[in-house]
Scaffold this active site. Structure first.
Site, mmCIF file in Angstrom:
data_model
loop_
_atom_site.group_PDB
_atom_site.id
_atom_site.type_symbol
_atom_site.label_atom_id
_atom_site.label_comp_id
_atom_site.label_asym_id
_atom_site.label_seq_id
_atom_site.Cartn_x
_atom_site.Cartn_y
_atom_site.Cartn_z
ATOM 1 N N PRO A 19 62.466 20.786 6.344
ATOM 2 C CA PRO A 19 62.468 22.088 7.010
ATOM 3 C C PRO A 19 61.838 22.067 8.396
ATOM 4 O O PRO A 19 60.855 21.364 8.636
ATOM 5 C CB PRO A 19 61.653 22.984 6.065
ATOM 6 C CG PRO A 19 60.859 22.047 5.235
ATOM 7 C CD PRO A 19 61.686 20.800 5.101
ATOM 8 N N ASN A 20 62.443 22.847 9.269
ATOM 9 C CA ASN A 20 61.983 23.076 10.643
ATOM 10 C C ASN A 20 62.225 21.902 11.590
ATOM 11 O O ASN A 20 62.002 22.028 12.793
ATOM 12 C CB ASN A 20 60.496 23.489 10.679
ATOM 13 C CG ASN A 20 60.249 24.731 9.844
ATOM 14 O OD1 ASN A 20 60.894 25.741 10.067
ATOM 15 N ND2 ASN A 20 59.358 24.662 8.877
ATOM 16 N N TYR A 26 54.911 17.221 18.172
ATOM 17 C CA TYR A 26 56.078 16.501 17.646
ATOM 18 C C TYR A 26 56.927 15.820 18.712
ATOM 19 O O TYR A 26 57.884 15.131 18.384
ATOM 20 C CB TYR A 26 56.945 17.470 16.823
ATOM 21 C CG TYR A 26 56.206 18.045 15.624
ATOM 22 C CD1 TYR A 26 55.724 17.211 14.622
ATOM 23 C CD2 TYR A 26 55.976 19.411 15.511
ATOM 24 C CE1 TYR A 26 55.029 17.721 13.536
ATOM 25 C CE2 TYR A 26 55.286 19.938 14.423
ATOM 26 C CZ TYR A 26 54.819 19.087 13.438
ATOM 27 O OH TYR A 26 54.127 19.584 12.364
ATOM 28 N N GLU A 35 58.637 7.029 3.729
ATOM 29 C CA GLU A 35 58.181 8.365 4.143
ATOM 30 C C GLU A 35 57.887 8.293 5.638
ATOM 31 O O GLU A 35 57.196 7.381 6.097
ATOM 32 C CB GLU A 35 56.915 8.726 3.364
ATOM 33 C CG GLU A 35 56.340 10.072 3.741
ATOM 34 C CD GLU A 35 55.022 10.374 3.008
ATOM 35 O OE1 GLU A 35 54.611 9.584 2.117
ATOM 36 O OE2 GLU A 35 54.406 11.396 3.354
ATOM 37 N N HIS A 60 56.813 10.420 9.290
ATOM 38 C CA HIS A 60 56.297 11.606 9.989
ATOM 39 C C HIS A 60 56.142 11.283 11.471
ATOM 40 O O HIS A 60 55.684 10.184 11.828
ATOM 41 C CB HIS A 60 54.926 12.018 9.444
ATOM 42 C CG HIS A 60 54.960 12.350 7.997
ATOM 43 N ND1 HIS A 60 55.492 13.510 7.506
ATOM 44 C CD2 HIS A 60 54.563 11.627 6.920
ATOM 45 C CE1 HIS A 60 55.415 13.516 6.188
ATOM 46 N NE2 HIS A 60 54.853 12.381 5.801
ATOM 47 N N ARG A 110 45.257 15.692 10.784
ATOM 48 C CA ARG A 110 45.484 17.112 11.085
ATOM 49 C C ARG A 110 44.756 17.993 10.046
ATOM 50 O O ARG A 110 43.762 17.584 9.483
ATOM 51 C CB ARG A 110 46.992 17.370 11.160
ATOM 52 C CG ARG A 110 47.660 16.526 12.271
ATOM 53 C CD ARG A 110 49.138 16.781 12.364
ATOM 54 N NE ARG A 110 49.426 18.176 12.715
ATOM 55 C CZ ARG A 110 50.636 18.732 12.562
ATOM 56 N NH1 ARG A 110 51.637 18.014 12.083
ATOM 57 N NH2 ARG A 110 50.818 19.990 12.902
HETATM 58 C C1 DQA Z 1 55.777 16.381 9.768
HETATM 59 C C2 DQA Z 1 54.325 16.687 9.352
HETATM 60 C C3 DQA Z 1 54.264 17.855 8.393
HETATM 61 O O1 DQA Z 1 52.920 18.167 8.054
HETATM 62 C C4 DQA Z 1 54.876 19.097 9.029
HETATM 63 O O2 DQA Z 1 54.887 20.180 8.117
HETATM 64 C C5 DQA Z 1 56.233 18.859 9.581
HETATM 65 C C6 DQA Z 1 56.473 17.604 10.320
HETATM 66 C C7 DQA Z 1 55.817 15.285 10.863
HETATM 67 O O3 DQA Z 1 56.906 14.744 11.087
HETATM 68 O O4 DQA Z 1 54.806 15.010 11.512
HETATM 69 O O5 DQA Z 1 57.111 19.706 9.533
HETATM 70 O O6 DQA Z 1 56.467 15.898 8.637
#
Ligand code: DQA
Length: 147
Positions: A12-13, A25, A100, A102, A109
């Site tokens: 999401p997002n 990001y 995984e 990120h 954080r």
């Molecule tokens: C994320 C880190 C997550 O905590 C956050 O909710 C995201 C992006 C990252 O790519 O750093 O939506 O997955």
């Protein structure tokens, strides 16, 4: 013989990357990250498929559909990382490597980002390297598939 498929899943997002908190990001869009991942996959003789969803169930179904069809999964689960046990359970049914991914480093954080329910079923985690993470994740995937 057709190339092994790596499924890149974006949660999401992440469709808002480029506009969303660029100081956290980065400025690149999800399409740009996808292109980086595709290039890295191709360099390793892998085919990349990408799916983004803002819905937990759609990600669960994408993981189910990858079973027996995809060689590996790279997943940036967005905020689902921190509480989506249905994604944990779906990934646990996948037989290949799971990376995984990120962009930020969640461990550095807010405390609620320190828990990952995906980490226990992942082969490993790439976090905190921004856009570079997409290439690193594909390099790691290729290395694991060669083992
Ligand atoms: C994320 C880190 C997550 O905590 C956050 O909710 C995201 C992006 C990252 O790519 O750093 O939506 O997955």
């Amino acid at each position: 013989m057709s190339e092994p498929i790596v499924l890149l899943l974006s949660g999401p997002n992440l469709n808002l990357l480029g506009q969303r908190d660029p100081e956290v990001y980065g400025a690149q869009t999800l399409q740009e990250h996808q292109a980086t991942a595709e290039k890295a996959a191709a360099a390793h003789g892998l085919t990349l498929e990408h799916q983004q969803s803002n819905h937990e169930g759609e990600l669960v179904e994408a993981i189910h559909a990858a079973r027996g069809r995809c060689a590996a999964i790279v997943i940036n689960p967005g905020a689902f990382t921190h509480y989506a046990w249905a994604i944990h359970d779906a990934l646990a049914t996948f037989e290949g490597p799971i990376i995984e991914l990120h962009l930020s480093n969640p461990a550095a954080r807010e405390p609620w980002r320190h828990t990952s329910v995906v980490a226990p079923v992942a082969s490993g985690t790439v976090a905190g390297f921004g856009a570079l993470g997409y290439r690193l994740a594909l390099d790691a995937t290729a290395a694991l598939l060669k083992q």
